[in-house]
Design a protein around this motif. Structure first.
Motif, PDB file in Angstrom:
ATOM      1  N   GLY A  99       0.952  -1.172  -0.146  1.00  0.00           N
ATOM      2  CA  GLY A  99       0.317   0.429   0.618  1.00  0.00           C
ATOM      3  C   GLY A  99       1.061   1.398   0.311  1.00  0.00           C
ATOM      4  N   THR A 100       1.923   1.363   0.462  1.00  0.00           N
ATOM      5  CA  THR A 100       3.325   2.364   0.340  1.00  0.00           C
ATOM      6  C   THR A 100       3.515   2.332  -0.615  1.00  0.00           C
ATOM      7  OG1 THR A 100       3.014   2.062   3.296  1.00  0.00           O
ATOM      8  CG2 THR A 100       5.148   3.025   1.856  1.00  0.00           C
ATOM      9  N   ILE A 101       4.143   1.457  -1.204  1.00  0.00           N
ATOM     10  CA  ILE A 101       5.072   1.844  -3.131  1.00  0.00           C
ATOM     11  C   ILE A 101       3.534   1.981  -4.109  1.00  0.00           C
ATOM     12  CG2 ILE A 101       6.989   0.792  -2.099  1.00  0.00           C
ATOM     13  CD1 ILE A 101       6.288  -1.330  -3.805  1.00  0.00           C
ATOM     14  N   SER A 102       2.146   1.837  -3.242  1.00  0.00           N
ATOM     15  CA  SER A 102       1.408   1.462  -4.513  1.00  0.00           C
ATOM     16  C   SER A 102       1.394   2.401  -5.590  1.00  0.00           C
ATOM     17  CB  SER A 102      -0.689   1.453  -4.278  1.00  0.00           C
ATOM     18  OG  SER A 102      -0.712   2.884  -3.283  1.00  0.00           O
ATOM     19  N   TYR A 103       1.420   3.676  -5.009  1.00  0.00           N
ATOM     20  CA  TYR A 103       1.268   5.133  -6.283  1.00  0.00           C
ATOM     21  C   TYR A 103       2.093   4.388  -7.519  1.00  0.00           C
ATOM     22  CZ  TYR A 103       0.925   9.010  -8.923  1.00  0.00           C
ATOM     23  OH  TYR A 103       0.878  10.018  -9.654  1.00  0.00           O
ATOM     24  N   SER A 104       3.846   4.149  -6.982  1.00  0.00           N
ATOM     25  CA  SER A 104       5.061   3.921  -7.496  1.00  0.00           C
ATOM     26  C   SER A 104       4.534   2.758  -8.276  1.00  0.00           C
ATOM     27  CB  SER A 104       6.137   3.229  -6.375  1.00  0.00           C
ATOM     28  OG  SER A 104       6.463   5.566  -6.153  1.00  0.00           O
ATOM     29  N   LEU A 105       4.041   1.561  -7.530  1.00  0.00           N
ATOM     30  CA  LEU A 105       3.340   1.004  -8.413  1.00  0.00           C
ATOM     31  C   LEU A 105       3.000   1.369  -9.416  1.00  0.00           C
ATOM     32  CD1 LEU A 105       2.266  -1.850  -5.159  1.00  0.00           C
ATOM     33  CD2 LEU A 105       4.376  -2.744  -7.546  1.00  0.00           C
ATOM     34  N   TYR A 106       2.172   1.954  -9.864  1.00  0.00           N
ATOM     35  CA  TYR A 106       1.272   2.233 -10.544  1.00  0.00           C
ATOM     36  C   TYR A 106       2.276   2.918 -11.868  1.00  0.00           C
ATOM     37  CZ  TYR A 106      -2.482   5.514 -12.627  1.00  0.00           C
ATOM     38  OH  TYR A 106      -2.298   6.289 -14.089  1.00  0.00           O
ATOM     39  N   LEU A 107       2.605   3.776 -11.246  1.00  0.00           N
ATOM     40  CA  LEU A 107       3.146   4.543 -12.060  1.00  0.00           C
ATOM     41  C   LEU A 107       4.886   3.280 -12.871  1.00  0.00           C
ATOM     42  CD1 LEU A 107       4.206   8.128 -10.816  1.00  0.00           C
ATOM     43  CD2 LEU A 107       2.826   7.310 -12.143  1.00  0.00           C
ATOM     44  N   VAL A 108       5.643   2.824 -12.185  1.00  0.00           N
ATOM     45  CA  VAL A 108       6.668   2.356 -12.933  1.00  0.00           C
ATOM     46  C   VAL A 108       5.734   0.779 -13.365  1.00  0.00           C
ATOM     47  CG1 VAL A 108       8.069   0.671 -11.767  1.00  0.00           C
ATOM     48  CG2 VAL A 108       7.683   2.658 -11.322  1.00  0.00           C
ATOM     49  N   LEU A 141      11.424  -7.451 -10.618  1.00  0.00           N
ATOM     50  CA  LEU A 141      12.103  -6.122 -10.979  1.00  0.00           C
ATOM     51  C   LEU A 141      10.626  -5.200 -10.786  1.00  0.00           C
ATOM     52  CD1 LEU A 141      12.866  -7.431 -14.219  1.00  0.00           C
ATOM     53  CD2 LEU A 141      14.021  -6.679 -12.576  1.00  0.00           C
ATOM     54  N   LEU A 142       9.598  -5.579 -10.859  1.00  0.00           N
ATOM     55  CA  LEU A 142       9.018  -4.200 -10.614  1.00  0.00           C
ATOM     56  C   LEU A 142       8.722  -3.774  -9.110  1.00  0.00           C
ATOM     57  CD1 LEU A 142       6.244  -2.212 -10.876  1.00  0.00           C
ATOM     58  CD2 LEU A 142       4.635  -4.412 -10.578  1.00  0.00           C
ATOM     59  N   LEU A 143       8.531  -4.535  -8.159  1.00  0.00           N
ATOM     60  CA  LEU A 143       8.535  -4.255  -6.309  1.00  0.00           C
ATOM     61  C   LEU A 143       9.650  -3.664  -6.295  1.00  0.00           C
ATOM     62  CD1 LEU A 143       7.236  -7.999  -5.102  1.00  0.00           C
ATOM     63  CD2 LEU A 143       6.334  -5.359  -5.659  1.00  0.00           C
ATOM     64  N   TRP A 147       9.914   0.392  -5.084  1.00  0.00           N
ATOM     65  CA  TRP A 147      10.726   0.358  -3.719  1.00  0.00           C
ATOM     66  C   TRP A 147      11.406   2.180  -4.436  1.00  0.00           C
ATOM     67  CZ3 TRP A 147      14.952   0.872  -1.617  1.00  0.00           C
ATOM     68  CH2 TRP A 147      15.439   1.241  -0.540  1.00  0.00           C
ATOM     69  N   LEU A 148      12.422   1.544  -4.861  1.00  0.00           N
ATOM     70  CA  LEU A 148      13.396   2.431  -5.391  1.00  0.00           C
ATOM     71  C   LEU A 148      12.261   4.416  -5.461  1.00  0.00           C
ATOM     72  CD1 LEU A 148      16.308   0.868  -7.352  1.00  0.00           C
ATOM     73  CD2 LEU A 148      16.330   2.398  -5.167  1.00  0.00           C
ATOM     74  N   CYS A 152      13.224   7.309  -3.668  1.00  0.00           N
ATOM     75  CA  CYS A 152      14.002   8.217  -4.352  1.00  0.00           C
ATOM     76  C   CYS A 152      13.283   9.587  -4.762  1.00  0.00           C
ATOM     77  CB  CYS A 152      15.459   7.901  -5.296  1.00  0.00           C
ATOM     78  SG  CYS A 152      16.317   6.240  -4.523  1.00  0.00           S
ATOM     79  N   ILE A 153      12.377  10.046  -5.567  1.00  0.00           N
ATOM     80  CA  ILE A 153      11.498  10.190  -6.341  1.00  0.00           C
ATOM     81  C   ILE A 153      10.338  10.599  -5.076  1.00  0.00           C
ATOM     82  CG2 ILE A 153       9.859  10.894  -8.277  1.00  0.00           C
ATOM     83  CD1 ILE A 153      12.128   8.730  -9.767  1.00  0.00           C
ATOM     84  N   GLU A 154       9.235   9.588  -4.975  1.00  0.00           N
ATOM     85  CA  GLU A 154       7.522  10.340  -4.594  1.00  0.00           C
ATOM     86  C   GLU A 154       8.358  10.629  -2.813  1.00  0.00           C
ATOM     87  OE1 GLU A 154       3.183   7.860  -3.844  1.00  0.00           O
ATOM     88  OE2 GLU A 154       5.116   7.343  -4.593  1.00  0.00           O
ATOM     89  N   LEU A 155       9.234  10.407  -2.060  1.00  0.00           N
ATOM     90  CA  LEU A 155       9.434  11.033  -0.679  1.00  0.00           C
ATOM     91  C   LEU A 155       9.472  12.193  -0.994  1.00  0.00           C
ATOM     92  CD1 LEU A 155      10.110   7.726   1.502  1.00  0.00           C
ATOM     93  CD2 LEU A 155       7.438   9.200   1.593  1.00  0.00           C
TER      94      LEU A 155
END
Length: 191
Positions: A99-108, A141-143, A147-148, A152-155
């Motif tokens: 859930g924490t990385i879900s937006y990045s999952l969506y983008l990547v 690869l996705l996970l 997380w990166l 490195c970008i979202e936070l």
């Protein structure tokens, strides 16, 4: 503005509008739970979204599959209902992390999927073992990439946004349009 962008920039405007409608149905349910709004917009949205494939087929989009669309909407509703049912329970750490990385999952996920498809090719007719292997490779690869991206970008961008909002909330003496001082002459607390 987002709705205008979705409707005017897409070759399939109803699809983007349907996705937005489903997203905002959750907001309507939230408002209804708090006593701040009726529930009928959710039912109306559900009927419209369910009927969209019929309209799309009549508009000439032969590739729209009503059964696939209906199943997709049903799965979205079931996912939402399961999340609503579990919201007061403690979730496993792995789900919280997702859930924490879900937006990045969506983008990547889409760029990675497109790259992977170029590398391994189309796997629809491939043996199940090859499809499973590609799926495992994709997740492997996705996970970490998500997380990166989160780390490195979202936070860092969230921090920049908070700083900008904080700076905008500070009153400055003599500035035109500055908010009035609080009653009683006291200073505003700084967050």
């Amino acid at each position: 503005m987002a709705l205008a962008l979705v409707l005017l920039s897409s070759r399939v405007p109803w699809f983007g509008a349907a996705i937005l409608a489903v997203m905002f149905a959750g907001t309507a349910v939230h408002r209804w739970e708090r006593g701040a709004g009726p529930l009928w917009p959710v039912a109306a949205t559900g009927l419209l979204v369910a009927a969209l494939p019929l309209w799309a087929r009549n508009a000439g989009w032969w590739w729209v599959q009503p059964k696939v669309w209906g199943l997709t909407i049903l799965l979205a509703v079931l996912t939402f209902a399961a999340a609503m049912a579990c919201r007061s329970r403690t979730l496993p750490a792995a789900l919280t992390w997702l859930g924490t990385i879900s937006y990045s999952l969506y983008l990547v996920h889409l760029p990675l999927l497109l790259i992977l498809m170029r590398v391994v090719g189309e796997l629809r007719g491939a043996p199940a073992a090859a499809q499973l292997g590609a799926g495992v490779l994709f997740l492997a690869l996705l996970l970490p990439l998500s997380w990166l991206s989160h780390r490195c970008i979202e936070l860092p961008m969230q921090l920049v946004g908070r700083r900008l909002v904080k700076g905008r909330d500070r009153p400055s003496a003599g500035r035109a349009g500055a908010p009035p001082a609080p009653a009683g002459g006291g200073r505003r607390p700084r967050g």
